[in-house]
Design a protein around this motif. Structure first.
Motif, PDB file in Angstrom:
ATOM      1  N   ALA A  25       3.823  -1.681  37.956  1.00 49.24           N
ATOM      2  CA  ALA A  25       3.308  -0.479  37.304  1.00 49.24           C
ATOM      3  C   ALA A  25       1.834  -0.643  36.964  1.00 49.24           C
ATOM      4  O   ALA A  25       1.028   0.285  37.118  1.00 49.24           O
ATOM      5  N   ARG A  26       1.451  -1.830  36.504  1.00 52.92           N
ATOM      6  CA  ARG A  26       0.040  -2.068  36.185  1.00 52.92           C
ATOM      7  C   ARG A  26      -0.812  -2.017  37.442  1.00 52.92           C
ATOM      8  O   ARG A  26      -1.881  -1.411  37.470  1.00 52.92           O
ATOM      9  N   ARG A  27      -0.322  -2.617  38.540  1.00 55.34           N
ATOM     10  CA  ARG A  27      -1.143  -2.678  39.749  1.00 55.34           C
ATOM     11  C   ARG A  27      -1.260  -1.329  40.453  1.00 55.34           C
ATOM     12  O   ARG A  27      -2.343  -0.928  40.871  1.00 55.34           O
ATOM     13  N   PHE A  28      -0.135  -0.626  40.561  1.00 49.54           N
ATOM     14  CA  PHE A  28      -0.131   0.584  41.369  1.00 49.54           C
ATOM     15  C   PHE A  28      -0.218   1.873  40.551  1.00 49.54           C
ATOM     16  O   PHE A  28      -0.454   2.945  41.100  1.00 49.54           O
ATOM     17  N   GLY A  29       0.002   1.770  39.238  1.00 46.06           N
ATOM     18  CA  GLY A  29      -0.131   2.952  38.402  1.00 46.06           C
ATOM     19  C   GLY A  29       0.899   4.024  38.671  1.00 46.06           C
ATOM     20  O   GLY A  29       0.660   5.201  38.408  1.00 46.06           O
ATOM     21  N   ASP A  30       2.061   3.629  39.181  1.00 45.09           N
ATOM     22  CA  ASP A  30       3.090   4.598  39.557  1.00 45.09           C
ATOM     23  C   ASP A  30       4.447   4.029  39.159  1.00 45.09           C
ATOM     24  O   ASP A  30       4.935   3.057  39.762  1.00 45.09           O
ATOM     25  N   LEU A  31       5.063   4.611  38.128  1.00 44.49           N
ATOM     26  CA  LEU A  31       6.330   4.083  37.636  1.00 44.49           C
ATOM     27  C   LEU A  31       7.450   4.239  38.657  1.00 44.49           C
ATOM     28  O   LEU A  31       8.325   3.373  38.776  1.00 44.49           O
ATOM     29  N   ASP A  32       7.463   5.343  39.381  1.00 48.81           N
ATOM     30  CA  ASP A  32       8.494   5.529  40.407  1.00 48.81           C
ATOM     31  C   ASP A  32       8.389   4.461  41.485  1.00 48.81           C
ATOM     32  O   ASP A  32       9.392   3.864  41.889  1.00 48.81           O
ATOM     33  N   LEU A  33       7.176   4.213  41.956  1.00 43.82           N
ATOM     34  CA  LEU A  33       6.973   3.188  42.978  1.00 43.82           C
ATOM     35  C   LEU A  33       7.368   1.821  42.450  1.00 43.82           C
ATOM     36  O   LEU A  33       8.035   1.034  43.143  1.00 43.82           O
ATOM     37  N   ALA A  34       6.982   1.520  41.207  1.00 48.10           N
ATOM     38  CA  ALA A  34       7.302   0.223  40.614  1.00 48.10           C
ATOM     39  C   ALA A  34       8.812   0.030  40.496  1.00 48.10           C
ATOM     40  O   ALA A  34       9.354  -1.033  40.863  1.00 48.10           O
ATOM     41  N   ARG A  68       5.458  -6.454  48.400  1.00 46.26           N
ATOM     42  CA  ARG A  68       5.456  -6.148  49.831  1.00 46.26           C
ATOM     43  C   ARG A  68       6.143  -4.811  50.102  1.00 46.26           C
ATOM     44  O   ARG A  68       5.675  -4.019  50.935  1.00 46.26           O
ATOM     45  N   ARG A  69       7.240  -4.570  49.433  1.00 47.49           N
ATOM     46  CA  ARG A  69       7.940  -3.291  49.612  1.00 47.49           C
ATOM     47  C   ARG A  69       7.062  -2.125  49.162  1.00 47.49           C
ATOM     48  O   ARG A  69       7.028  -1.074  49.809  1.00 47.49           O
ATOM     49  N   ALA A  70       6.365  -2.303  48.045  1.00 44.82           N
ATOM     50  CA  ALA A  70       5.488  -1.243  47.572  1.00 44.82           C
ATOM     51  C   ALA A  70       4.342  -1.006  48.550  1.00 44.82           C
ATOM     52  O   ALA A  70       3.989   0.143  48.854  1.00 44.82           O
ATOM     53  N   ARG A 153      16.076  13.747  32.625  1.00 42.85           N
ATOM     54  CA  ARG A 153      15.305  13.346  31.442  1.00 42.85           C
ATOM     55  C   ARG A 153      14.304  12.249  31.816  1.00 42.85           C
ATOM     56  O   ARG A 153      13.131  12.284  31.421  1.00 42.85           O
ATOM     57  N   ILE A 154      14.766  11.272  32.581  1.00 41.83           N
ATOM     58  CA  ILE A 154      13.897  10.170  32.988  1.00 41.83           C
ATOM     59  C   ILE A 154      12.816  10.664  33.942  1.00 41.83           C
ATOM     60  O   ILE A 154      11.646  10.289  33.830  1.00 41.83           O
ATOM     61  N   THR A 155      13.202  11.523  34.888  1.00 49.28           N
ATOM     62  CA  THR A 155      12.236  12.058  35.850  1.00 49.28           C
ATOM     63  C   THR A 155      11.138  12.846  35.151  1.00 49.28           C
ATOM     64  O   THR A 155       9.946  12.699  35.450  1.00 49.28           O
ATOM     65  N   ARG A 156      11.526  13.690  34.206  1.00 43.94           N
ATOM     66  CA  ARG A 156      10.539  14.491  33.478  1.00 43.94           C
ATOM     67  C   ARG A 156       9.600  13.593  32.671  1.00 43.94           C
ATOM     68  O   ARG A 156       8.393  13.857  32.577  1.00 43.94           O
ATOM     69  N   ALA A 157      10.160  12.547  32.065  1.00 44.76           N
ATOM     70  CA  ALA A 157       9.338  11.641  31.262  1.00 44.76           C
ATOM     71  C   ALA A 157       8.311  10.928  32.127  1.00 44.76           C
ATOM     72  O   ALA A 157       7.128  10.823  31.759  1.00 44.76           O
ATOM     73  N   LYS A 158       8.739  10.454  33.287  1.00 45.08           N
ATOM     74  CA  LYS A 158       7.804   9.765  34.175  1.00 45.08           C
ATOM     75  C   LYS A 158       6.752  10.730  34.709  1.00 45.08           C
ATOM     76  O   LYS A 158       5.582  10.350  34.881  1.00 45.08           O
TER      77      LYS A 158
END
Length: 416
Positions: A25-34, A68-70, A153-158
């Motif tokens: 999350a810190r590196r890519f700035g994307d919680l879904d990707l992380a 690597r997956r990210a 709920r989780i999707t909206r929060a992210k």
């Protein structure tokens, strides 16, 4: 799959999930990707570790695989115009510069999940998902909502986090304390729901209580000098130590006064007392006055230190609540103080205090339980039964309902 590999996978998920997600999350700035990349890495581990063996550094292996997956996902999307900035990360391995006092990736993620812009429900869900590694169905089951509702709920929060650029808003030194309070409040809420579930077929959710304690240990590891973090962990340990004695074999709630104290977890009690003693020593050395969680832990320490309920130092409990009321004069704190006051000054004095809270806590079942018990002690049977009825109408926990129904029945048999 061998037991050793299975145990290693379980341990790795327990120890490394938050670290892997937070780093991504810190590196890519994307919680879904992380989150997705971390999940894929663990899925690969389930396939490869039984064949290749458990790597010497499971956390490093998982982080490398998840990264690597990210990156693979970003490469697939690199041609899209909106992904040019993300594609730049494919060759940019420069560590993120620290932007505030919160420099550990996991702690950064804790503060992100508990950002004040999010609702309490969203903070709890994100904390359990991203820090605890619980699945969406597990979280939905814990809070008795449909899986689709929890997923939304989780999707909206992210989405809100992404839109507001919250992942990059690392708390400054000036507001760490305020944001920390929100983090601790979320962990305490998770713990309380586990210790005595508000609804559902299970009176106690040991998994939720354990998860809250684990997350509190993480925050304690990251903020070792914070007194309130230590106080909350101590409070959780001293409370959860009594869990095995909390519900009878018949499924009825057992109050503190009637619990078998030999069934309490002595190791948890010892750890909780040690944490509290450390904090009290720091306070005595000038480290500022104790906060809310430290005082609540001290109240619980008085209870668990007494050889029996009759030996409880109720005067000390009232004195601790007096201090707590000065910093947190909420109706619930004052109600808990009234319970202790009944043991010092008698039920009539305590009832007067409770009745002053009737309007503020009209929908709070514990108020009516307390009134019922005090009225019962005063010999006011009809009023006690009415208070028990009100408490039952506001209580869904099966163990608590069984306890209240039995207590109400005793009032009927004693006074009818």
């Amino acid at each position: 799959m061998s037991r050793d590999v299975s145990a290693a996978l379980t341990r790795a998920h327990h120890d490394e999930w938050a670290r892997v997600v937070a780093g991504l999350a810190r590196r890519f700035g994307d919680l879904d990707l992380a989150e997705d990349a971390a999940a894929e890495a663990f899925a690969v581990a389930v396939e490869r570790w039984p064949v290749d063996g458990v790597p010497p550094n499971p956390g490093g292996w998982l982080t490398t695989t998840a990264t690597r997956r990210a990156l693979d996902r970003l490469r697939r999307e690199a041609k899209r115009t909106t992904k040019h900035e993300a594609a730049h990360m494919l060759v940019d391995d420069t560590p993120a510069e620290p932007t505030g006092p919160v420099v550990d990736d996991r702690l950064r993620l804790v503060f992100t999940c508990c950002h004040p812009a999010l609702s309490t429900e969203a903070r709890v869900a994100l904390t359990l998902r991203l820090l605890g590694g619980l699945t969406v169905p597990e979280i939905a089951h814990a809070f008795l909502v449909p899986t689709t509702t929890m997923a939304q709920r989780i999707t909206r929060a992210k989405a809100k986090i992404k839109a507001a650029h919250i992942p990059y808003r690392v708390p400054s030194q000036a507001d760490v304390a305020e944001r920390r309070d929100g983090v601790l409040a979320v962990l305490f809420l998770i713990f309380n729901e586990g210790y005595l579930a508000s609804d559902g077929e299970h009176a106690v959710r040991a998994d939720l209580a354990a998860e809250a304690i684990r997350l509190a240990r993480l925050v304690r590891e990251l903020l070792p000098d914070d007194g309130e973090v230590a106080g909350l962990l101590s409070l959780m340990l001293l409370t959860d130590a009594r869990r095995s004695a909390r519900v009878s074999r018949d499924g009825e709630l057992v109050t503190l006064a009637d619990q078998d104290r030999s069934a309490w977890d002595a190791a948890m009690v010892e750890e909780g007392i040690a944490l509290l003693s450390e904090r009290l020593a720091a306070v005595a050395a000038g480290d500022g006055p104790p906060g809310r969680y430290q005082l609540l832990a001290a109240v619980n320490a008085v209870h668990v230190s007494a050889p029996s309920a009759a030996d409880t130092d109720w005067g000390q409990v009232v004195a601790l609540y007096d201090r707590l009321v000065r910093i947190d004069p909420s109706p619930v704190v004052r109600l808990n103080r009234a319970v202790a006051l009944a043991e010092v000054d008698g039920p009539q004095v305590a009832l007067a205090e409770v009745d002053r809270l009737a309007d503020a806590l009209a929908g709070y079942h514990a108020l009516h339980v307390t009134r019922a018990e005090l009225l019962r002690r005063l010999g006011r049977g009809p009023e006690a039964r009415e208070a028990y009825d009100r408490a039952l109408a506001l209580t869904a926990n099966p163990a608590e309902r069984a306890h209240l129904e039995r207590r109400r029945g005793q009032v009927v048999s004693a006074h009818d």
